[in-house]
Design an enzyme around this catalytic site. Structure first.
Site, PDB file in Angstrom:
ATOM      1  CG  ASN A  13      51.580  26.524  41.570  1.00  0.00           C
ATOM      2  OD1 ASN A  13      51.402  27.690  41.963  1.00  0.00           O
ATOM      3  ND2 ASN A  13      50.577  25.704  41.301  1.00  0.00           N
ATOM      4  CD1 TRP A  14      56.876  29.076  44.949  1.00  0.00           C
ATOM      5  CD2 TRP A  14      56.984  31.188  45.699  1.00  0.00           C
ATOM      6  NE1 TRP A  14      58.190  29.449  44.973  1.00  0.00           N
ATOM      7  CE2 TRP A  14      58.292  30.749  45.420  1.00  0.00           C
ATOM      8  CE3 TRP A  14      56.798  32.484  46.177  1.00  0.00           C
ATOM      9  CZ2 TRP A  14      59.410  31.559  45.622  1.00  0.00           C
ATOM     10  CZ3 TRP A  14      57.911  33.303  46.358  1.00  0.00           C
ATOM     11  CH2 TRP A  14      59.201  32.832  46.091  1.00  0.00           C
ATOM     12  CE  LYS A  15      49.610  24.139  44.324  1.00  0.00           C
ATOM     13  NZ  LYS A  15      48.932  22.874  44.578  1.00  0.00           N
ATOM     14  CG  HIS A 100      46.913  24.565  39.143  1.00  0.00           C
ATOM     15  ND1 HIS A 100      46.114  24.094  40.163  1.00  0.00           N
ATOM     16  CD2 HIS A 100      48.151  24.063  39.361  1.00  0.00           C
ATOM     17  CE1 HIS A 100      46.855  23.353  40.975  1.00  0.00           C
ATOM     18  NE2 HIS A 100      48.091  23.307  40.509  1.00  0.00           N
ATOM     19  CD  GLU A 102      45.563  24.004  43.861  1.00  0.00           C
ATOM     20  OE1 GLU A 102      46.126  25.113  43.843  1.00  0.00           O
ATOM     21  OE2 GLU A 102      46.115  22.963  44.293  1.00  0.00           O
ATOM     22  CD  GLU A 172      50.196  20.295  38.325  1.00  0.00           C
ATOM     23  OE1 GLU A 172      51.238  20.361  38.956  1.00  0.00           O
ATOM     24  OE2 GLU A 172      49.247  21.077  38.504  1.00  0.00           O
ATOM     25  N   GLY A 178      49.043  17.851  46.236  1.00  0.00           N
ATOM     26  CA  GLY A 178      48.969  18.208  47.649  1.00  0.00           C
ATOM     27  C   GLY A 178      48.537  17.067  48.545  1.00  0.00           C
ATOM     28  CB  SER A 217      52.677  14.450  45.872  1.00  0.00           C
ATOM     29  OG  SER A 217      51.455  14.887  46.436  1.00  0.00           O
ATOM     30  N   GLY A 238      54.440  22.052  43.793  1.00  0.00           N
ATOM     31  CA  GLY A 238      53.735  22.937  44.714  1.00  0.00           C
ATOM     32  C   GLY A 238      54.444  22.963  46.058  1.00  0.00           C
ATOM     33  N   GLY A 239      53.957  22.157  46.980  1.00  0.00           N
ATOM     34  CA  GLY A 239      54.455  22.152  48.363  1.00  0.00           C
ATOM     35  C   GLY A 239      55.975  22.152  48.484  1.00  0.00           C
TER      36      GLY A 239
HETATM   37  P1  PGA Z   1      51.981  19.701  44.941  1.00  0.00           P
HETATM   38  O1  PGA Z   1      51.270  20.697  43.915  1.00  0.00           O
HETATM   39  O2  PGA Z   1      53.408  19.547  44.493  1.00  0.00           O
HETATM   40  O3  PGA Z   1      51.862  20.392  46.282  1.00  0.00           O
HETATM   41  O4  PGA Z   1      51.239  18.404  44.896  1.00  0.00           O
HETATM   42  C1  PGA Z   1      51.550  20.634  42.531  1.00  0.00           C
HETATM   43  C2  PGA Z   1      50.731  21.654  41.805  1.00  0.00           C
HETATM   44  O5  PGA Z   1      49.555  21.862  42.158  1.00  0.00           O
HETATM   45  O6  PGA Z   1      51.204  22.282  40.834  1.00  0.00           O
END
Ligand code: PGA
Length: 256
Positions: A13-15, A100, A102, A172, A178, A217, A238-239
């Site tokens: 997930n590149w956001k 998600h 967010e 999640e 993050g 994470s 994500g990251g």
């Molecule tokens: P993260 O994000 O790996 O940076 O914690 C995961 C996500 O939000 O899908």
């Protein structure tokens, strides 16, 4: 990792990250690293504007493409700024992330909207990746099970277990996204088993085949021990998905 019948899925997930050239380079590195593929499936979810280009870069690779969000409306019309599931399928997406945290917290998406988006994804022939998870406050108050159950049941109760046949669920925990603070394999396994159980109560076959990803994470260093657990069928990353070598390490852990 789950039973042999579930193909592990490692989703990036590149956001709202990256730029055109940088994204192309990242895809090229991942494609080279993945080669002909492995036991696991790799999926990339770039921002909307890079999807059509990414579809071309991914053409000769086994890597799948997905989006991070979609409109809850199905039919075209006056919905400024929205992108429909049909448009995503049109440019080559096979999956779309739905609900998600967010989206839920920063953009106020409710369970009802998440259900509508889930339904819209299915109508377009996309595999929805339904995200669920509790906040730190909710975990500390002992509400993890209640929150995750409510989020899963919003879809199950409205649409029924059958809609999960081509879907993926991602657990999640919001406090792990993050933050560099990941759920322990035990904490994650417990919630994954809860989710599978909720679905099994309606349809045991669909529950047994459902891929449940862990997100929060995940990185090259912690993926293997998380993925080793019975009900953890992959990761939503994500990251670490923005770093080719980290993401490939996670993919290899899932393929092993
Ligand atoms: P993260 O994000 O790996 O940076 O914690 C995961 C996500 O939000 O899908």
């Amino acid at each position: 990792m789950g039973t042999g019948t579930r193909t592990p899925l490692v989703a990036g997930n590149w956001k709202m990250n990256g730029a055109l050239r940088e994204s192309r380079d990242l895809v090229a590195e991942l494609a080279a690293g993945v080669g002909q593929g492995g036991r696991a499936e790799m999926l990339l979810c770039p921002p909307y504007v890079y999807l059509a280009a990414a579809a071309r870069w991914l053409e000769a690779t086994p890597i799948a493409l997905g989006a991070q969000n979609l409109a809850s409306e199905v039919d075209p019309g006056a919905f400024t700024g929205e992108v429909s599931g049909a448009m995503l399928a049109d440019v080559g997406c096979a999956y779309v992330i739905v609900g998600h945290s967010e989206r839920r917290t920063l953009y106020g998406e409710t369970d009802e909207q998440v259900v509508a988006k889930f339904r819209a994804a299915r109508t377009a022939g996309l595999g929805p990746i339904l995200c669920v998870g509790e906040t730190l406050e909710e975990r500390e108050e002992g509400l993890t099970e209640a929150v995750v159950t409510r989020q899963v049941n919003a879809v199950l109760g409205t649409l029924g277990a059958g809609v999960l046949a081509s879907a993926v669920v991602a657990y999640e925990p919001v406090w792990a996204i993050g933050t560099g603070r990941t759920a322990s394999p035990d904490q994650a396994q417990e919630v994954h088993a809860l989710i599978r159980g909720l679905i099994a109560a309606q349809d045991a076959t669909i529950a047994a085949g459902l891929r449940i990803l862990y997100g929060g994470s995940v990185n090259g260093g912690n993926a293997a021990e998380l993925l080793a657990r019975e009900d953890i069928d992959g990761g939503l990353v994500g990251g670490a998905s923005l770093d080719a070598s980290q993401f490939l390490t996670i993919f290899q852990a899932a393929s092993g």
